[in-house]
Design an enzyme around this catalytic site. Structure first.
Site, PDB file in Angstrom:
ATOM      1  N   GLY A 292      -0.080   6.350   1.089  1.00 57.85           N
ATOM      2  CA  GLY A 292       1.080   5.715   0.466  1.00 57.85           C
ATOM      3  C   GLY A 292       2.413   6.301   0.880  1.00 57.85           C
ATOM      4  O   GLY A 292       3.456   5.942   0.334  1.00 57.85           O
TER       5      GLY A 292
ATOM      6  N   ASP B 153       1.424 -11.611   6.594  1.00 52.30           N
ATOM      7  CA  ASP B 153       1.958 -10.763   5.518  1.00 52.30           C
ATOM      8  C   ASP B 153       3.316 -10.172   5.895  1.00 52.30           C
ATOM      9  O   ASP B 153       3.974  -9.557   5.052  1.00 52.30           O
ATOM     10  CB  ASP B 153       0.964  -9.652   5.153  1.00 52.30           C
ATOM     11  CG  ASP B 153       0.560  -8.808   6.345  1.00 52.30           C
ATOM     12  OD1 ASP B 153      -0.060  -9.372   7.259  1.00 52.30           O
ATOM     13  OD2 ASP B 153       0.854  -7.601   6.378  1.00 52.30           O
TER      14      ASP B 153
ATOM     15  N   ARG C 236       5.940 -13.288   0.731  1.00 48.55           N
ATOM     16  CA  ARG C 236       5.508 -13.537   2.101  1.00 48.55           C
ATOM     17  C   ARG C 236       4.575 -14.749   2.149  1.00 48.55           C
ATOM     18  O   ARG C 236       4.074 -15.194   1.111  1.00 48.55           O
ATOM     19  CB  ARG C 236       4.768 -12.304   2.637  1.00 48.55           C
ATOM     20  CG  ARG C 236       5.531 -10.995   2.393  1.00 48.55           C
ATOM     21  CD  ARG C 236       4.562  -9.822   2.195  1.00 48.55           C
ATOM     22  NE  ARG C 236       5.281  -8.598   1.776  1.00 48.55           N
ATOM     23  CZ  ARG C 236       5.729  -7.685   2.614  1.00 48.55           C
ATOM     24  NH1 ARG C 236       5.534  -7.826   3.912  1.00 48.55           N
ATOM     25  NH2 ARG C 236       6.369  -6.620   2.169  1.00 48.55           N
TER      26      ARG C 236
ATOM     27  N   LYS D 195       9.964   2.416   0.106  1.00 44.59           N
ATOM     28  CA  LYS D 195       8.869   2.458   1.087  1.00 44.59           C
ATOM     29  C   LYS D 195       8.502   3.909   1.359  1.00 44.59           C
ATOM     30  O   LYS D 195       9.365   4.711   1.714  1.00 44.59           O
ATOM     31  CB  LYS D 195       9.293   1.796   2.402  1.00 44.59           C
ATOM     32  CG  LYS D 195       9.292   0.291   2.375  1.00 44.59           C
ATOM     33  CD  LYS D 195       9.523  -0.293   3.769  1.00 44.59           C
ATOM     34  CE  LYS D 195       8.310  -0.123   4.654  1.00 44.59           C
ATOM     35  NZ  LYS D 195       8.514  -0.785   5.987  1.00 44.59           N
TER      36      LYS D 195
ATOM     37  N   GLY E 146       0.795  -1.222   0.000  1.00 36.19           N
ATOM     38  CA  GLY E 146       0.000   0.000   0.000  1.00 36.19           C
ATOM     39  C   GLY E 146       0.825   1.268   0.000  1.00 36.19           C
ATOM     40  O   GLY E 146       0.321   2.342  -0.304  1.00 36.19           O
TER      41      GLY E 146
ATOM     42  N   ASP F 136       9.782  -6.008   7.911  1.00 37.55           N
ATOM     43  CA  ASP F 136       8.769  -5.097   8.454  1.00 37.55           C
ATOM     44  C   ASP F 136       8.998  -4.829   9.936  1.00 37.55           C
ATOM     45  O   ASP F 136       8.595  -5.610  10.791  1.00 37.55           O
ATOM     46  CB  ASP F 136       7.351  -5.606   8.179  1.00 37.55           C
ATOM     47  CG  ASP F 136       7.005  -5.532   6.704  1.00 37.55           C
ATOM     48  OD1 ASP F 136       7.426  -4.566   6.050  1.00 37.55           O
ATOM     49  OD2 ASP F 136       6.328  -6.439   6.194  1.00 37.55           O
TER      50      ASP F 136
END
Length: 491
Positions: free
Chosen positions: A124, A250, A181, A111, A90, A260
């Site tokens: 975003g 995820d 993932r 990112k 996203g 993450d």
């Protein structure tokens, strides 16, 4: 002169259902905060070119380099146990892949580079704080020897993002073996797209488990390979007191990397039930729960792969259960071996596990600092007069009783005291990303546009196992008024 990226893209050659093609959204005034020069060289990039204004524009997503094929990857996922059939990137865009100097294929992803079809009403974008946190912690994990995604660069955008308040915007350039993932497989499983699952599995085998090519049961072996990597990864987390904080499917990497870093944290005082993440209200992802959750996530992966195991569903389930059944032993073996090294035991004997558990129980009861207790044990192993480890305990007598048994056990080891101390210091870091230090870095950057603390912390954490007398204060646990009780995702 242009900045050259030697892209050799493979994921964007998969069917369109695997991703959405989308370009980064340009930003107003990109400014490079930090370039990871050694990583740039490893990736075959020119760090001098990346440090130019043109390089900053690429790293911020303002311009797209030649050869890039920008995509947002599709995936689903269980978030805190609740299934969401469509998540996807996203606020991240995969620019492409390069082959590094070791011949390893690496993703280069931005990112915070703008909205994608998977943004779900989000902007975003990324705020500066979470970008700096991921840069600091991912590079610290790399220096600790733990499989992880890497940070190539941090760039401020010259724009603000709106969260609870207006914050400086930033973009992180993340590097990974891949961004595939457990949730990527779930995306196709929930749609009953067996052909896509097979295509994805074949891609993963070719990319991450090439030794399985041509084997009799490659998909069974793939599951076994992911199980082994995840078991060993989580064992390594526990051995340094790391709490991921958001172990959703995820955020569970098929390559076996830590990925993450949203609300992640390192423990100060040892507490098996420790939770830092503000969104983990039930403690699902607490420190000691992480192995159980990893197995839960792997079970979801196994469910996705069942159609590839053969037409006999009952037999396929049994085979998957057998493979998953290896997780507890693989994890325990890696974890116990690591703990033995942390206390200076390099041979295995009956009673070792109980001895170490007694230490952990005493540490929990006495709120002993996890990192410093083990580091000071190395000093005590090298010099019986050293009592810094004892000082970590509110009840020193509790340590004395345990230390007496420990020294008796050490007497059966073949190493000299000096050899033992050196070996222990090689597995017990002195410097970790202390939460209060990370928070101080973020506040200085966000409030004052000051990155001196950031630069210094990154420098110290690059050598976590070395004594650095000039930076000794970075090893200290927080004072009571410095303690960070909660961490936040920042999305």
């Amino acid at each position: 002169m242009t900045v050259h990226f030697p892209f050799q893209n493979s994921y964007s050659a998969l069917p369109d259902s695997f991703f959405a093609r989308v370009a980064p959204t340009p930003v107003a005034a990109p400014r490079l905060i930090k370039l990871n020069r050694p990583l740039a060289v490893q990736l075959g990039l020119d760090p001098n070119m990346l440090e130019t204004p043109e390089g900053a524009e690429i790293l911020a997503g303002k311009t797209v380099p030649d050869g890039a094929d920008p995509i947002a990857m599709a995936y689903a996922g269980h978030q805190f146990g609740q299934f969401v059939p469509q998540l996807g990137d996203g606020r991240a865009i995969l620019l492409g892949e390069v082959i590094d100097r070791d011949g390893v294929r690496r993703d280069i992803q931005l990112k915070g580079s703008g909205p994608t079809p998977f943004s779900r009403r989000g902007d975003g974008r990324a705020a500066l704080g979470p970008v700096l946190r991921e840069y600091i912690v991912s590079e610290a994990m790399y220096a600790l020897g733990i499989p992880t995604t890497r940070s190539l660069a941090a760039v401020v955008t010259g724009e603000h993002v709106i969260r609870e308040t207006a914050l400086p915007g930033a973009v992180l350039t993340r590097v990974a073996a891949s961004h595939i993932r457990v949730g990527t497989f779930q995306f196709f499983a929930v749609r009953r797209d067996t052909d896509a699952i097979r295509r994805l599995a074949d891609h993963v085998i070719a990319r991450h488990y090439p030794e399985l090519l041509g084997t009799e049961r490659p998909y069974h072996a793939l599951l076994a390979g992911v199980v082994a990597r995840q078991a060993e990864l989580v064992a390594r987390w526990l051995l340094v007191g790391f709490i991921h904080g958001v172990m959703n499917t995820d955020n569970s990497s098929i390559s076996g990397e830590t990925i993450d870093y949203g609300p992640c944290a390192f423990m100060d005082a040892y507490n098996p039930a420790q939770v830092f993440s503000s969104i983990d209200e039930m403690g699902r992802y607490a420190y000691a729960n992480q192995p159980r959750i990893a197995l839960w996530n792997l079970t979801r992966l196994a469910e996705c792969l069942l159609p590839l195991f053969g037409e006999e569903q009952e037999k396929a389930v049994e085979q998957a259960q057998d493979i998953l059944g290896a997780f507890p032993e693989t994890f325990s073996k890696a974890y116990q071996a690591g703990l033995r090294k942390k206390v200076g035991l390099f041979t295995e004997r009956d009673g070792d596990e109980a001895l170490i558990q007694d230490l952990l129980d005493a540490m929990a009861k006495n709120q002993a600092d996890f990192t410093l207790t083990f580091r000071r044990l190395g000093d005590a192993a090298g010099d019986p007069a050293a009592d810094d480890a004892r000082a970590e305990f509110m009840d020193p007598a509790a340590f004395d009783e345990w230390a007496r048994r420990w020294r008796e056990r050490l007497a059966a080891e073949p190493q000299s005291a000096a050899e033992r101390q050196t070996a222990m210091n090689a597995v017990n870091p002195l410097f970790i990303p202390r939460n209060h230090r990370v928070e101080a870095v973020i506040q200085a950057a966000v409030n004052d546009d000051n990155y001196a603390l950031f630069e210094e912390l990154v420098k110290v954490l690059a050598k976590p196992y070395e004594d650095q007398p000039d930076y000794a204060a970075y090893a200290d646990p927080p004072l009571p008024d410095q303690r960070v009780l909660q961490t936040f995702c920042g999305t």
